[in-house]
Each structure stands twice: as structure tokens, then as C-alpha cells.
Enzyme design. Structure first.
Site, short mmCIF file in Angstrom:
data_model
loop_
_atom_site.label_atom_id
_atom_site.label_comp_id
_atom_site.label_asym_id
_atom_site.label_seq_id
_atom_site.Cartn_x
_atom_site.Cartn_y
_atom_site.Cartn_z
N GLU A 33 -5.19 0.41 -9.09
CA GLU A 33 -4.61 0.10 -7.78
C GLU A 33 -3.15 0.55 -7.69
O GLU A 33 -2.72 1.06 -6.66
CB GLU A 33 -4.72 -1.40 -7.49
CG GLU A 33 -6.14 -1.88 -7.24
CD GLU A 33 -6.82 -1.15 -6.09
OE1 GLU A 33 -6.12 -0.62 -5.20
OE2 GLU A 33 -8.06 -1.06 -6.09
N TYR A 116 -1.44 -5.76 -0.24
CA TYR A 116 -2.68 -5.02 -0.44
C TYR A 116 -3.20 -5.17 -1.87
O TYR A 116 -4.37 -5.50 -2.09
CB TYR A 116 -2.51 -3.52 -0.12
CG TYR A 116 -3.62 -2.74 -0.74
CD1 TYR A 116 -4.88 -2.72 -0.15
CD2 TYR A 116 -3.47 -2.13 -1.98
CE1 TYR A 116 -5.96 -2.10 -0.76
CE2 TYR A 116 -4.53 -1.50 -2.60
CZ TYR A 116 -5.76 -1.48 -1.98
OH TYR A 116 -6.82 -0.88 -2.60
N ASP A 134 -5.37 -1.36 3.78
CA ASP A 134 -4.64 -0.16 3.38
C ASP A 134 -4.69 0.86 4.51
O ASP A 134 -5.17 0.55 5.61
CB ASP A 134 -5.22 0.41 2.08
CG ASP A 134 -6.55 1.08 2.33
OD1 ASP A 134 -7.24 0.71 3.30
OD2 ASP A 134 -6.92 1.99 1.56
#
Length: 346
Positions: A33, A116, A134
Site C-alpha cells: 500500500e 486511505y 483512492d
DNA sequence: AACGCGGGGAA
DNA sequence: TTCCCAGCGTT
């Protein structure tokens, strides 16, 4: 069929085979991520594999030097991600016994983990029903529901987050979150999406109102700053050169470079010599030879254009603080420097 | 609320 | 060229 079920059905048919989808290991999910923030999957993929090979566990990452972490990150950009990654690894090992937090709030408290990323890790690893929002999700929601609030305004950010929460599938949050992002990346693409084949085309507001190309709305174009860099590449009789580490606030923090003279305008040799006289920390030098004689190399960042000249400084005698040319490959450097080192032959 | 922060791929 | 990518932190 509901919006979320259509997303899930589409995802079941079209999902790519990505390595971080085969695991629930928070370390691996977190790593992926962070790497994929503002970064395409294709660009991040080789870095992901190299990092896991070098640092199989969060303890390995925590035990490494920042220099090694930055070196592995070299070329991926947004280097604060690498510095925060390293700091968080140390935090997880030192303060949390090597275990990542399992809640949204706990995750969000980690350096480099924002709204996020906290939602992503919480939902992918622990099935916490938090919606991810996102760039892909903004696009899908803006088009499907016909929302023209700017996605980078305070009001827009809040509105889209609430909308995302309303339409998510809390029972299948892992696949749903992955699915809506994948849908945005593959089907509801930024430019010229093939709406004819879209499984959501019957109820898409943007398609019905012919607004697909104009949504989502985004404000503020970044203005580009022009800068002039002069790198002085020393070479002494032992094949040593000088490298310095960038400190302070700007770009490439903690990365290495050759001694730099920045100027308001492009410099010729005489004016560069004059600038160097006024600057301490740079050794006495004889003549300078411009390396890139075809004109300045323009290194383009998203917010800066760096007009760059590399000046070769053949120095008689020995540089005390020098490092041998064969050793500079170990330093984390910006792509601009890496490209020069690659092409320059001693 | 606005801005700074990389590099690269696609159209 | 222009856009934008599994955004975040600082001011």
C-alpha cells in the site's frame, strides 16, 4: 442488483493476479500500500519483490539502515514514503512487539499511513468495514452517481467518503474494496473508458448525461518551478569523487548527490567559478569541463523542472573526504544522478 | 485550505 | 504535451 454486488461480480471475473492479494499478512499489505501511493502497479511491482527479498519481515526492515532502505526505494519517487516506512517498521517492532495495529485508528497513527492506507490495511487484513477512497474510487463514484464536487476540496473529500461508506458491502469488505479500485483501474479508466461493455452502464449517471469525460472534477493545477542545478563532479588522481547528502526540507531529502551549486539562471564556467568562490565546503579546483555540452539536461518532476549541468572537475592531488567511483553505486541517489552515473565513463 | 513531494506510462 | 497513478504530511 445493487452497486456493490455489481462491483463484486465484475471483480470476480476481471481481477488481476497480484501478489499482495494472496496474503493477509499486514506487513506485506502495508508494504504494498505504501509503495502504490500515487504509483502504478506496474511501476511498484519490481520494488515490492525486491523489498520482500531484502526484508522478509518487519523486523528485518526495522534492523536495516535508512541508507539501504532508500537505496532499494531509489527511482520510485516520493522518498518520504521510504523514510516513513522505515520509521514505522522501527515503531512496530519497538513499541508494538512486531505486530501491526488491527484497527483503523491504530493503523492511522503510523507514520505514512493516512485515511486511505489505514482503511486498506484494516479491510484487507482484518475485515474491518472501512471504505477505501483512492483515485480510482473517486472516479467510479463521481461518474456512476454523477457527483461534480471537486475531489480535492474539503467538501468533496468528505462527501465522497460518506458516499463510499453508504454503498460499500460490509459483509465482503475485502473483495469489495479491492473490487471498486480494480474496476476504476481497468474498466472505468480515466480516459476513454469503454462504457459500451460496462456492466454498470444502465445506471451510470455520467454516461446517461454524457459527462463521463468531465468527471471527476479536480481543482488546482500545480504550477511548475524552474530551477538551475550545477553539479560539480570531482575526480582526483585516486579515482575518488565527492558525494554529499541532501538535508533540509525540499526534494530528495536524505538522498546523495554530487556537490551542487544552484543558481537563479543558467551558469557558464566563469560565473560558476565565481559562485563556488563564495561558497565554502567545496575544494579549490582548476578548470571545469562541461559534460552535457548539448545543453542542460531538463529533469522533469511533477512540480519542478531542473535544468542541470554536470561539470567535471579534474583535481590534482587527493580528495581527503573522497569516495572511490566504484563505491558510489551503494549510495541512494535521485534518478537524475543515477542516469548521469550510468552514462558517464571515467 | 493550500502546498510540496518523483517518476513514469498512456493517449 | 497532458494527465494521473491503491496519498500523506506540513504549513
Amino acid at each position: 442488483m445493487s452497486f456493490s454486488h455489481k462491483i463484486l461480480a465484475w471483480y470476480g471475473e476481471h481481477q488481476r493476479d497480484l501478489p499482495w492479494r494472496k496474503t493477509r499478512d499486514p506487513y506485506k499489505i502495508w508494504l504494498s500500500e505504501i509503495m502504490l501511493q500515487q504509483t502504478r502497479v506496474a511501476q511498484g511491482m519490481p520494488y515490492y519483490h525486491r523489498f520482500l527479498e531484502a526484508f522478509p519481515t518487519v523486523r528485518d526492515l526495522a534492523g536495516a539502515s535508512e541508507e539501504k532502505v532508500l537505496k532499494l526505494w531509489q527511482g520510485l519517487g516520493y522518498y518520504s514514503r521510504a523514510r516513513n516506512l522505515h520509521a514505522t517498521a522501527k515503531m512496530v517492532v519497538g513499541e508494538h512487539g512486531g505486530e501491526f495495529p488491527r484497527t483503523y485508528e491504530g493503523l492511522k497513527s503510523l507514520k505514512g499511513v493516512g485515511d486511505y492506507t489505514a482503511s486498506a490495511i484494516a479491510s484487507f487484513c482484518f475485515d474491518v468495514p472501512e471504505p477505501v477512497v483512492d483515485g480510482n474510487v473517486y472516479r467510479v463514484l463521481a461518474r456512476y452517481f454523477g457527483v461534480d464536487l471537486p475531489i480535492n476540496s474539503t467538501e468533496g473529500i468528505k462527501y465522497f467518503k460518506e458516499l463510499a461508506r453508504e454503498v460499500m458491502d460490509t459483509q465482503n469488505i475485502r473483495d469489495y474494496n479491492q473490487g471498486i479500485m480494480e474496476f476504476g483501474a481497468i474498466q472505468c479508466a480515466p480516459k476513454k473508458p469503454y462504457c459500451l461493455l460496462c456492466p454498470l452502464n444502465e445506471s451510470c449517471v455520467a454516461l446517461k448525461e454524457d459527462k463521463v469525460a468531465r468527471l471527476p472534477v479536480k481543482l488546482n493545477k500545480t504550477k511548475i518551478k524552474e530551477r538551475h542545478f550545477n553539479y560539480v563532479v570531482f575526480l582526483d588522481d585516486n579515482g575518488h569523487t565527492l558525494m554529499e547528502q541532501r538535508r533540509g526540507k525540499g526534494i530528495w531529502q536524505n538522498l546523495y548527490q554530487f556537490p551542487l551549486v544552484e543558481s537563479e539562471q543558467e551558469l557558464d564556467e566563469a560565473s560558476l567559478q565565481q559562485e563556488i568562490k563564495d561558497k565554502n565546503g567545496i575544494p579549490e579546483l582548476g578548470s571545469l569541463t562541461l559534460y552535457n555540452t548539448d545543453g542542460p539536461i531538463v529533469h522533469k518532476l511533477s512540480h519542478q523542472h531542473l535544468h542541470t549541468k554536470f561539470w567535471m572537475a579534474k583535481t590534482p592531488g587527493i580528495l581527503e573526504e573522497g569516495v572511490h567511483w566504484n563505491k558510489i553505486a551503494a549510495f541512494p541517489v535521485p534518478v537524475l544522478i543515477a542516469d548521469f552515473i550510468k552514462t558517464f565513463k571515467i
